[in-house]
Write an enzyme that holds these catalytic residues in place. Structure first.
Site, PDB file in Angstrom:
ATOM      1  N   GLU A 210      -7.361   9.136   0.733  1.00  0.00           N
ATOM      2  CA  GLU A 210      -8.137   9.713   1.838  1.00  0.00           C
ATOM      3  C   GLU A 210      -7.238   9.628   3.062  1.00  0.00           C
ATOM      4  OE1 GLU A 210      -9.783  10.157   4.975  1.00  0.00           O
ATOM      5  OE2 GLU A 210     -11.129   8.457   4.653  1.00  0.00           O
TER       6      GLU A 210
ATOM      7  N   GLY B 153      -5.580   6.092   4.779  1.00  0.00           N
ATOM      8  CA  GLY B 153      -4.611   5.855   5.843  1.00  0.00           C
ATOM      9  C   GLY B 153      -3.869   7.137   6.185  1.00  0.00           C
TER      10      GLY B 153
ATOM     11  N   LYS C 139      -6.462  -4.880   0.419  1.00  0.00           N
ATOM     12  CA  LYS C 139      -5.634  -5.239   1.565  1.00  0.00           C
ATOM     13  C   LYS C 139      -6.167  -4.566   2.828  1.00  0.00           C
ATOM     14  CE  LYS C 139      -2.000  -3.683   3.822  1.00  0.00           C
ATOM     15  NZ  LYS C 139      -2.138  -4.260   5.145  1.00  0.00           N
TER      16      LYS C 139
ATOM     17  N   THR D 188      -1.159  10.277   6.262  1.00  0.00           N
ATOM     18  CA  THR D 188      -0.686  11.216   5.239  1.00  0.00           C
ATOM     19  C   THR D 188       0.706  10.822   4.755  1.00  0.00           C
ATOM     20  OG1 THR D 188      -2.101  12.963   6.059  1.00  0.00           O
ATOM     21  CG2 THR D 188      -0.172  13.663   4.823  1.00  0.00           C
TER      22      THR D 188
ATOM     23  N   GLU E 143      -2.232  14.974  14.085  1.00  0.00           N
ATOM     24  CA  GLU E 143      -3.363  14.062  14.242  1.00  0.00           C
ATOM     25  C   GLU E 143      -3.020  13.069  15.359  1.00  0.00           C
ATOM     26  OE1 GLU E 143      -4.149  11.275  10.995  1.00  0.00           O
ATOM     27  OE2 GLU E 143      -6.270  11.720  11.207  1.00  0.00           O
TER      28      GLU E 143
ATOM     29  N   GLY F 261       0.359   7.998   2.347  1.00  0.00           N
ATOM     30  CA  GLY F 261      -0.349   8.551   1.181  1.00  0.00           C
ATOM     31  C   GLY F 261       0.597   9.351   0.283  1.00  0.00           C
TER      32      GLY F 261
ATOM     33  N   CYS G 262     -10.639   9.740  11.068  1.00  0.00           N
ATOM     34  CA  CYS G 262      -9.855  10.741  10.324  1.00  0.00           C
ATOM     35  C   CYS G 262     -10.525  12.108  10.364  1.00  0.00           C
ATOM     36  CB  CYS G 262      -9.628  10.278   8.891  1.00  0.00           C
ATOM     37  SG  CYS G 262     -11.126   9.667   8.125  1.00  0.00           S
TER      38      CYS G 262
HETATM   39  P1  NDP Z   1      -0.959   3.573   7.611  1.00  0.00           P
HETATM   40  O1  NDP Z   1      -1.109   4.656   6.623  1.00  0.00           O
HETATM   41  O2  NDP Z   1       0.390   2.980   7.823  1.00  0.00           O
HETATM   42  O3  NDP Z   1      -1.942   2.358   7.259  1.00  0.00           O
HETATM   43  C1  NDP Z   1      -3.019   2.390   6.346  1.00  0.00           C
HETATM   44  C2  NDP Z   1      -2.981   1.176   5.427  1.00  0.00           C
HETATM   45  O4  NDP Z   1      -1.849   1.253   4.559  1.00  0.00           O
HETATM   46  C3  NDP Z   1      -2.815  -0.152   6.174  1.00  0.00           C
HETATM   47  O5  NDP Z   1      -3.494  -1.177   5.478  1.00  0.00           O
HETATM   48  C4  NDP Z   1      -1.324  -0.350   6.110  1.00  0.00           C
HETATM   49  O6  NDP Z   1      -0.928  -1.666   6.297  1.00  0.00           O
HETATM   50  C5  NDP Z   1      -1.023   0.117   4.700  1.00  0.00           C
HETATM   51  N1  NDP Z   1       0.371   0.494   4.479  1.00  0.00           N
HETATM   52  C6  NDP Z   1       1.349   0.739   5.394  1.00  0.00           C
HETATM   53  N2  NDP Z   1       2.505   1.073   4.768  1.00  0.00           N
HETATM   54  C7  NDP Z   1       2.258   1.036   3.438  1.00  0.00           C
HETATM   55  C8  NDP Z   1       3.034   1.295   2.272  1.00  0.00           C
HETATM   56  N3  NDP Z   1       4.292   1.672   2.356  1.00  0.00           N
HETATM   57  N4  NDP Z   1       2.450   1.180   1.060  1.00  0.00           N
HETATM   58  C9  NDP Z   1       1.148   0.820   0.959  1.00  0.00           C
HETATM   59  N5  NDP Z   1       0.368   0.560   2.020  1.00  0.00           N
HETATM   60  C10 NDP Z   1       0.893   0.674   3.249  1.00  0.00           C
HETATM   61  O7  NDP Z   1      -1.531   4.042   8.973  1.00  0.00           O
HETATM   62  P2  NDP Z   1      -1.173   3.425  10.411  1.00  0.00           P
HETATM   63  O8  NDP Z   1      -2.015   2.263  10.615  1.00  0.00           O
HETATM   64  O9  NDP Z   1       0.284   3.198  10.577  1.00  0.00           O
HETATM   65  O10 NDP Z   1      -1.571   4.616  11.343  1.00  0.00           O
HETATM   66  C11 NDP Z   1      -0.645   5.674  11.560  1.00  0.00           C
HETATM   67  C12 NDP Z   1      -1.358   6.963  11.726  1.00  0.00           C
HETATM   68  O11 NDP Z   1      -2.062   7.269  10.536  1.00  0.00           O
HETATM   69  C13 NDP Z   1      -2.434   6.959  12.781  1.00  0.00           C
HETATM   70  O12 NDP Z   1      -1.912   7.210  14.028  1.00  0.00           O
HETATM   71  C14 NDP Z   1      -3.334   8.036  12.294  1.00  0.00           C
HETATM   72  O13 NDP Z   1      -2.853   9.271  12.731  1.00  0.00           O
HETATM   73  C15 NDP Z   1      -3.241   7.946  10.811  1.00  0.00           C
HETATM   74  N6  NDP Z   1      -4.343   7.195  10.201  1.00  0.00           N
HETATM   75  C16 NDP Z   1      -5.266   7.867   9.494  1.00  0.00           C
HETATM   76  C17 NDP Z   1      -6.330   7.194   8.948  1.00  0.00           C
HETATM   77  C18 NDP Z   1      -7.371   7.892   8.180  1.00  0.00           C
HETATM   78  O14 NDP Z   1      -8.447   7.341   7.979  1.00  0.00           O
HETATM   79  N7  NDP Z   1      -7.129   9.062   7.701  1.00  0.00           N
HETATM   80  C19 NDP Z   1      -6.515   5.758   9.132  1.00  0.00           C
HETATM   81  C20 NDP Z   1      -5.442   5.126   9.833  1.00  0.00           C
HETATM   82  C21 NDP Z   1      -4.422   5.840  10.340  1.00  0.00           C
HETATM   83  P3  NDP Z   1      -0.614  -2.190   7.786  1.00  0.00           P
HETATM   84  O15 NDP Z   1      -1.850  -2.005   8.587  1.00  0.00           O
HETATM   85  O16 NDP Z   1      -0.339  -3.600   7.548  1.00  0.00           O
HETATM   86  O17 NDP Z   1       0.546  -1.388   8.281  1.00  0.00           O
END
Ligand code: NDP
Length: 488
Positions: free
Chosen positions: A267, A245, A194, A247, A398, A250, A301
């Site tokens: 991660e 994504g 996804k 924390t 972050e 996660g 990240c």
């Molecule tokens: P999320 O953790 O929400 O998104 C990461 C992925 O998980 C996306 O594909 C998202 O879908 C999906 N997702 C969202 N909610 C769920 C759930 N309940 N169960 C399973 N999967 C889910 O990150 P955000 O995009 O909301 O970003 C928020 C903050 O996270 C950022 O501001 C940043 O600080 C941090 N971040 C960190 C990352 C890293 O690489 N460490 C990467 C991205 C964000 P969808 O996009 O459709 O919401």
């Protein structure tokens, strides 16, 4: 009299280093009006859809399918069907498909790079020179392991797990796809992936690469949607979840999967310390600081978002940094001269704006170079904060944007203590001339990756992953293969 002397002070002296516009053409990308889900080698329609946009001007790009719980289960069933045949193929046969995918990605890299910048907002020179070459390199690298698993893990009889559910973020859409899909397939698993809601288009274009490579149907399935689609994938009958994504999400996934027997790798976020000692090569360090925080608009990240400068060189470092910041070009991601592109979404822009306001309210001193932002789209001026206390939100949370917090230290011990004072532990950087100090620091920094006299370097052979709230499990290298295997 020489030419130069003749011209004397009549010759025009460039007032600044303004470049003429150098936009990359978007003609190479053929967008469809609407995309379905890629399941079992077919495109499936869904009841609901959403529009994906270009963050540089908020213009709509395409309609994308919103996968429901039933759609996700259907995709997992297709992956399960394909697993039987795929996992029984000799490793050398699986490798052929992966090599093919790598080659096609390399051949179509310009098309992918343009689409990545269009849908995600990152500068074309980064998608072209970093994301695409690295994505292809991951497929090349893991293709090489596919027929050598028994040598890689001697006396352990490696076996694939089954179906892997993979959830990726929006900051490196195609690269994260490659990090997830390449090792999973090389190990003999099938996948349901996804992409993030705001950046689905390169994953959807990747389905065409899968078709071109004649990968058996159902080995790779792509389901688009919002967070609820991700949640449905976590709940589905998969054997493993690989998540990159935030924390918070996660942690929710870890709670949900505890005791289910499903394997999981996470991660998550980071708040990396970039530590500059007074014996470092100063100009190189300043380039490293800039690359560490402003690369990909700071949507990284492992971004070096906390800069620790040894007190004795604090002033020259800050002065050089500010001067360098005035030369950063912010603007159209598709312009080949752009250093900082568009912020990925309105939501992320709001988050950055809120944290920067908190930094000012808490008493930090802000610097932003003069710069003209485009009228439409999502933009944020590269920002540096000085006078930052460790307790400030900008030093703790972050931000995931082009915002740097500068702090100071006197001794190596103090640097280690301050750098480790965070719930995260993804990466760190050390700038010093002394090799012994690099090793001393690397031993003590609680971070998955420690870069020395460089920053944000990635290589498919090198494992990447976190400590503490930055998650667990490694991606890249042989370490990245292990979480996709069972051992007898
Ligand atoms: P999320 O953790 O929400 O998104 C990461 C992925 O998980 C996306 O594909 C998202 O879908 C999906 N997702 C969202 N909610 C769920 C759930 N309940 N169960 C399973 N999967 C889910 O990150 P955000 O995009 O909301 O970003 C928020 C903050 O996270 C950022 O501001 C940043 O600080 C941090 N971040 C960190 C990352 C890293 O690489 N460490 C990467 C991205 C964000 P969808 O996009 O459709 O919401």
């Amino acid at each position: 009299m020489t030419d130069v002397a003749r011209r004397g002070d009549r010759s025009p002296v460039p007032a600044d280093w303004t470049y003429a516009p150098a936009p990359e053409s978007t003609d190479i990308v053929r967008l469809q009006e609407r995309y379905g889900l890629y399941v079992g080698g077919e495109w499936l329609e869904t009841k609901e859809r959403f529009t994906t946009i270009a963050p540089r001007d908020e213009s709509p790009l395409a309609e994308v399918a919103q996968a429901s719980k039933a759609d996700v289960q259907n995709a997992v069933a297709a992956a399960r069907d394909a697993f039987g045949t795929w996992s029984k193929l000799p490793g050398s046969e699986r490798a052929k498909y992966l090599f093919r995918i790598a080659r096609i990605l390399a051949e179509r890299s310009r098309e992918f790079a343009v689409l990545e910048s269009l849908n995600g907002g990152k500068p074309i020179k980064e998608s072209r020179d970093v994301d695409l070459p690295l994505a292809a390199a991951h497929f090349f690298y893991y293709a090489g392991w596919a027929d050598k698993l028994e040598y890689a893990f001697p006396n352990r009889t490696p076996k694939p797990l089954g179906v892997a559910g993979q959830i990726i973020p929006w900051n490196f859409p195609l690269l994260m796809l490659a990090w997830k899909i390449a090792p999973a397939l090389a190990a003999g698993n099938t996948v349901v992936l996804k992409p993030a809601e705001t950046t689905p288009l390169t994953a959807l274009l990747f389905c065409d690469v899968v078709r071109q490579a004649e990968l058996p149907p159902g080995v790779v399935n792509i389901v688009t949607g919002d967070g609820s689609t991700g949640a449905a994938l976590v709940e589905a009958e998969v054997d493993k979840i690989a998540f990159t994504g935030s924390t918070d999400v996660g942690k929710a996934i870890a709670r949900q999967l505890a005791g289910t027997g499903k394997k999981v790798t996470l991660e998550l976020g980071g708040k990396a310390a970039n530590i500059v000692f007074d014996d470092c090569a100063l100009d190189q360090a300043v380039e490293g600081i800039v690359n560490g925080i402003y690369f990909n608009q700071g949507h990284v990240c492992c971004a070096g978002s906390r800069l620790f400068v040894q007190e004795s060189i604090y002033e020259p470092v800050v002065e050089k940094l500010k001067k360098r910041m005035t030369t950063l070009r912010v603007g159209d991601p598709l312009d080949k001269n752009t250093d900082i592109g568009a912020i990925n979404s309105r939501m992320q822009l709001d988050k950055i704006t809120e944290l920067v306001a908190a930094g000012e309210a808490e008493g930090a001193e802000i610097y932003q170079p003069p710069c003209r932002l485009p009228e439409k789209g999502y933009w944020f001026v590269p920002t540096v904060f000085t006078n930052v206390a460790q307790s400030y939100r900008i030093a703790q949370e972050e931000i995931f944007g082009p915002v740097l917090s500068v702090l100071t230290f006197r001794t190596p011990d103090e640097a280690v203590e301050k750098a480790n004072n965070t719930p995260y532990g993804l990466s760190a950087g050390v700038w010093t001339e002394k090799g012994s100090r690099i090793l001393w620091m690397a031993e003590r920094l609680r971070a998955g990756v420690v870069w020395a006299n460089t920053f944000n370097r990635f290589d498919p052979t090198s494992p990447f992953g976190g400590y503490k709230e930055s998650g667990f499990g490694r991606e890249g290298g042989l370490h990245g293969m292990e979480p996709y295997l069972d051992f007898e």
